[in-house]
Design an enzyme around this catalytic site. Structure first.
Site, PDB file in Angstrom:
ATOM      1  N   CYS A 383      11.692 -70.575 -31.998  1.00 14.97           N
ATOM      2  CA  CYS A 383      12.511 -70.011 -30.921  1.00 14.97           C
ATOM      3  C   CYS A 383      13.855 -69.537 -31.467  1.00 14.97           C
ATOM      4  CB  CYS A 383      12.631 -70.997 -29.771  1.00 14.97           C
ATOM      5  SG  CYS A 383      12.862 -70.140 -28.203  1.00 14.97           S
ATOM      6  N   LEU A 384      14.951 -70.257 -31.253  1.00 16.76           N
ATOM      7  CA  LEU A 384      16.221 -69.817 -31.827  1.00 16.76           C
ATOM      8  C   LEU A 384      16.105 -69.725 -33.356  1.00 16.76           C
ATOM      9  CD1 LEU A 384      19.206 -69.106 -31.246  1.00 16.76           C
ATOM     10  CD2 LEU A 384      19.754 -71.499 -31.577  1.00 16.76           C
ATOM     11  N   ARG A 464      15.467 -67.022 -23.106  1.00 13.24           N
ATOM     12  CA  ARG A 464      15.894 -65.833 -22.345  1.00 13.24           C
ATOM     13  C   ARG A 464      15.938 -64.592 -23.220  1.00 13.24           C
ATOM     14  NH1 ARG A 464      17.825 -67.982 -17.704  1.00 13.24           N
ATOM     15  NH2 ARG A 464      18.717 -70.049 -17.935  1.00 13.24           N
ATOM     16  N   HIS A 509       7.200 -72.163 -28.559  1.00 13.63           N
ATOM     17  CA  HIS A 509       7.364 -73.535 -29.069  1.00 13.63           C
ATOM     18  C   HIS A 509       5.996 -74.154 -29.330  1.00 13.63           C
ATOM     19  CE1 HIS A 509      11.686 -74.256 -27.971  1.00 13.63           C
ATOM     20  NE2 HIS A 509      11.441 -73.196 -27.208  1.00 13.63           N
ATOM     21  N   GLU A 511       5.262 -76.698 -30.905  1.00 21.91           N
ATOM     22  CA  GLU A 511       5.287 -78.174 -30.956  1.00 21.91           C
ATOM     23  C   GLU A 511       4.760 -78.820 -29.673  1.00 21.91           C
ATOM     24  OE1 GLU A 511       7.887 -76.174 -30.789  1.00 21.91           O
ATOM     25  OE2 GLU A 511       9.572 -77.004 -29.648  1.00 21.91           O
TER      26      GLU A 511
HETATM   27  N1  GLN Z   1      18.807 -69.538 -26.907  1.00 17.24           N
HETATM   28  C1  GLN Z   1      17.644 -68.776 -27.213  1.00 17.24           C
HETATM   29  C2  GLN Z   1      17.107 -68.030 -26.007  1.00 17.24           C
HETATM   30  O1  GLN Z   1      17.425 -68.362 -24.906  1.00 17.24           O
HETATM   31  C3  GLN Z   1      16.556 -69.651 -27.820  1.00 17.24           C
HETATM   32  C4  GLN Z   1      16.040 -70.706 -26.904  1.00 17.24           C
HETATM   33  C5  GLN Z   1      15.257 -71.763 -27.611  1.00 17.24           C
HETATM   34  O2  GLN Z   1      15.393 -71.965 -28.807  1.00 17.24           O
HETATM   35  N2  GLN Z   1      14.473 -72.504 -26.865  1.00 17.24           N
HETATM   36  O3  GLN Z   1      16.351 -67.095 -26.158  1.00 17.24           O
END
Ligand code: GLN
Length: 537
Positions: A383-384, A464, A509, A511
Site C-alpha cells: 500500500c503506502l 484513498r 494488503h 497480509e
Molecule cells: N495513505 C495511503 C492511501 O491512502 C496508503 C494507505 C495504506 O497504506 N493503507 O492511499
C-alpha cells in the site's frame, strides 16, 4: 440442532488473549465438523476502528466485504480460514447509531428510549443475528473489554438476558481471567480471579467454564480452590498457559478439554474428535525451521506490537511454508535517512515497507526502497510501501526530482500517486476509503503471475490514493512493469521491476488473507527470495 451461542468475557486485565482463546475454541469445534463463526462486540463509541490511530488500538483489519474491524477478526480468520464480514464486529457506536436512527424515524412510538430495554435489545438482536442466518451451528461472541468496566455493562446485561431467554443447552459462558504469579511469594494467586467472577456473577451472569491465563501450570488443588470460590465444577477450571506460539493454543485448549466441555454443555451430539492434521503440520514446520533469514519491516508505528499484526503473522506463515525462521527487525521509518540507511538495513535479506498514512517517516521509507532497489535486496512494498516505491522510482530513475504522492505534497509538479477520482469529493473520514476485496488481473509472464499461478486474484484494499495513470508509459519505458490491474477500472494494483531479483509492490494488503494453512503467495515468495539472497552471499 439449534444454533449454539458461546460467550467469552474477560476479567482482571486486558490483553489476556481472549481473542485467541475464542478463536482456538472455534478452531476445535470447526475441526469437529461444526460450522462455526466468531463475532466481536467492542465497547467503544467509534462506529468502527477505521478512524482509530494504530497506536490506540493496533491494526485495523479489513474484511472481504470492506468492513474496517478490530484486529481480533484477523485472528478469527487466520484460525478458521473462513471470511468474516461486517456483521462480525459490532461496537457500542453501531448499536447507538441504530437505536438513535430508529428513534428519529419514530420507531419507538413515543416511548422513552433507554439502555434497558432498547440498547440491550439491539445488542441481543446483533448477538443472535449470525445464528439466525442458518449458516452456523455455533456462534462465538467475544465481549471486548473487561467485566466491571462501565462501558461493557450493557453487553454483559444483554448476555444475562440471553442466558435465560435461550434454551439452557444453547448457551455457554466462558470467562477468561489472569492468575498472576508472585515471584517473591513463589505462588500463583487466585484472588483477582475470585473478584472478577464475583463481578460477573453480580451482573447476573454465571460462567460455565473459567479459563485461567497463567505463566505456571495450575495444580489440581488450585483448580479445586478456584472452582469452590467461583461456583463452577473443578473440571471446568482450565489453564491457558503461556504458549510458544499463538497457533499452539488450540492444541493446548484441546488438552485441557475445552472443546469437550463445550460440546457437553451445549449438548452437541454425534461429534467427532477434532481433525487438526494440517494445523499440526504447520506447527511442526514452524517449530523446526531448517534455516533463518533477516527481514526488515520499515514503518512508523513500530513501537506498538499490534500495529502490523497481519503482516507479522503473514511473515510467520510464509516462513513456515519455506521451513525458515524469519527474524523480523522492525525499523522506525522516522529514524532512517539516506545517510544511515545502509547501516540501518545492514544484514537484511529482505526489506518490507509497510502501509501507512501521512507524511511522518516518508523520507525513511523512500530511502529504504532505494537501498533495496540499488542493492538487489528483495523488496516488498504494501500500500503506502508500494506508493513510495513508485515515488522513489520517479525521482531516481525518471529524474522527476519533486515526484510525490499528493497525500504528502499536494503542490508537486509530478503527482505520480494521486487521489482516486471517487475520493476527490469525499469529506467524511469514516468508512470512505477504497475498502475490501477487488479483483486484480495479472499480466502473463510477470513475477506476480508466476507467484499466484492464476490469471485473476481477489485482494483487499484500504486506501484513498492510487498510481496516476498519466505516468504509465514513462514508467514502463524506464523499466517498471504494472503486473496487476483492476479489470474493471484499470487501476494499477501491482508494480514490479523485472531487472531486479525480487521487487514487488502491491496497492492492496495481501497480509489480510494469509492463514497458517494457506500462506499468502507473495509473502511466501518474498521469504523465498530473501533466502535465495542469503544463500548467494
Ligand atoms: N495513505 C495511503 C492511501 O491512502 C496508503 C494507505 C495504506 O497504506 N493503507 O492511499
Amino acid at each position: 440442532m439449534n444454533t449454539k451461542y458461546v460467550f467469552v468475557t474477560g476479567g482482571v486485565a486486558s490483553s489476556l488473549g481472549k481473542g485467541i482463546v475464542a478463536a482456538s475454541l472455534a478452531k476445535l469445534l470447526q475441526a469437529r465438523g461444526l460450522r462455526v463463526t466468531i463475532q466481536k462486540f467492542d465497547p467503544y463509541i467509534n462506529i468502527d476502528p477505521g478512524t482509530l490511530n494504530p497506536y490506540e488500538h493496533g491494526e485495523c483489519y479489513v474484511t472481504e466485504d470492506g468492513a474496517e474491524t478490530d484486529l481480533d477478526l484477523g485472528h478469527y480468520e487466520r484460525f478458521l480460514g473462513v471470511h468474516m464480514s461486517k456483521a462480525n464486529n459490532v461496537t457500542t457506536g453501531k448499536i447507538y447509531n441504530t437505536v438513535i436512527t430508529k428513534e428519529r424515524e419514530g420507531a419507538y412510538l413515543g416511548k422513552t428510549v433507554q439502555i434497558v430495554p432498547h440498547i440491550t435489545d439491539e445488542i441481543k438482536r446483533r448477538m443472535l443475528l449470525l445464528g439466525r442466518t442458518g449458516q452456523y451451528d455455533v456462534v462465538i461472541t467475544e465481549v471486548g473489554g473487561t467485566v466491571g468496566d462501565m462501558e461493557s455493562q450493557p453487553f454483559v446485561e444483554a448476555m444475562r438476558q440471553l442466558q435465560w431467554e435461550l434454551p439452557e443447552e444453547d448457551f455457554l459462558s466462558i470467562h477468561l481471567t489472569l492468575i498472576p504469579y508472585l515471584k517473591a511469594a513463589k505462588e500463583l494467586k487466585t484472588k483477582p480471579t475470585q473478584h472478577s467472577v464475583q463481578e460477573l456473577q453480580s451482573a447476573g451472569v454465571h460462567p460455565d467454564i473459567i479459563v485461567c491465563r497463567t505463566e505456571k501450570p495450575l495444580t489440581p488443588e488450585l483448580r479445586k480452590k478456584i472452582a469452590l470460590f467461583c461456583n463452577v465444577r473443578p473440571g471446568h477450571v482450565i489453564q491457558s498457559i503461556d504458549a510458544w506460539s499463538i497457533y499452539q493454543v488450540p492444541l493446548n485448549m484441546h488438552e485441557e478439554h475445552l472443546d469437550e466441555l463445550a460440546v457437553r454443555k451445549l449438548e452437541i451430539e454425534n461429534f467427532t474428535q477434532p481433525d487438526l492434521g494440517r494445523w499440526k503440520e504447520f506447527l511442526e514446520r514452524l517449530r523446526h525451521p531448517k534455516c533463518e533469514v533477516n527481514v526488515a519491516l520499515v514503518g512508523k508505528y513500530v513501537e506498538l506490537q499490534d500495529a502490523y499484526k497481519s503482516i507479522q503473522e503473514a511473515i510467520v506463515h510464509a516462513g513456515a511454508a519455506n521451513d525458515c525462521k524469519v527474524n523480523v527487525k522492525t525499523i522506525h521509518s522516522e529514524q532512517v535517512s539516506e545517510e544511515n540507511v545502509a547501516e540501518m538495513l545492514a544484514g537484511m535479506d529482505g526489506i518490507l515497507v509497510a502501509p501507512g498514512f501521512g507524511e511522518r517517516g516518508i523520507p525513511g521509507k523512500i530511502a529504504a526502497v532505494r537501498h533495496a532497489r540499488e542493492n538487489g535486496i528483495p523488496f516488498f512494498g504494501i500500500c503506502l510501501g508500494m506508493q513510495m516505491a513508485v515515488v522513489e522510482f520517479a525521482r531516481d530513475v525518471l529524474g522527476y526530482a519533486d515526484a510525490a504522492s499528493t497525500e504528502m505534497n499536494p503542490g508537486t509538479t509530478h503527482p505520480v500517486i494521486d487521489l482516486m477520482e471517487e475520493q476527490k469529493t469525499t469529506t467524511v473520514k469514516g468508512g470512505t476509503m477504497r475498502l475490501g476485496a477487488y479483483a486484480c488481473q495479472l499480466k502473463p509472464g510477470t513475477l506476480a503471475s508466476r507467484i499466484y499461478g492464476q490469471p485473476v486474484v481477489q485482494e483487499r484494499h484500504r486506501h484513498r490514493y492510487e498510481f496516476n495513470d498519466v505516468y504509465r508509459t514513462a514508467f514502463e519505458q524506464a523499466g517498471m512493469v504494472f503486473s496487476g490491474t483492476n479489470p474493471d477500472t484499470g487501476l494499477v494494483e501491482i508494480v514490479e521491476i523485472p531487472s531486479h531479483p525480487f521487487f514487488i509492490g502491491t496497492q492492496f494488503h495481501p497480509e489480510f488473507k494469509s492463514t497458517p494453512e494457506t500462506p499468502q503467495p507473495i509473502f511466501a515468495a518474498f521469504v523465498k527470495a530473501a533466502l535465495d539472497k542469503k544463500q548467494e552471499q
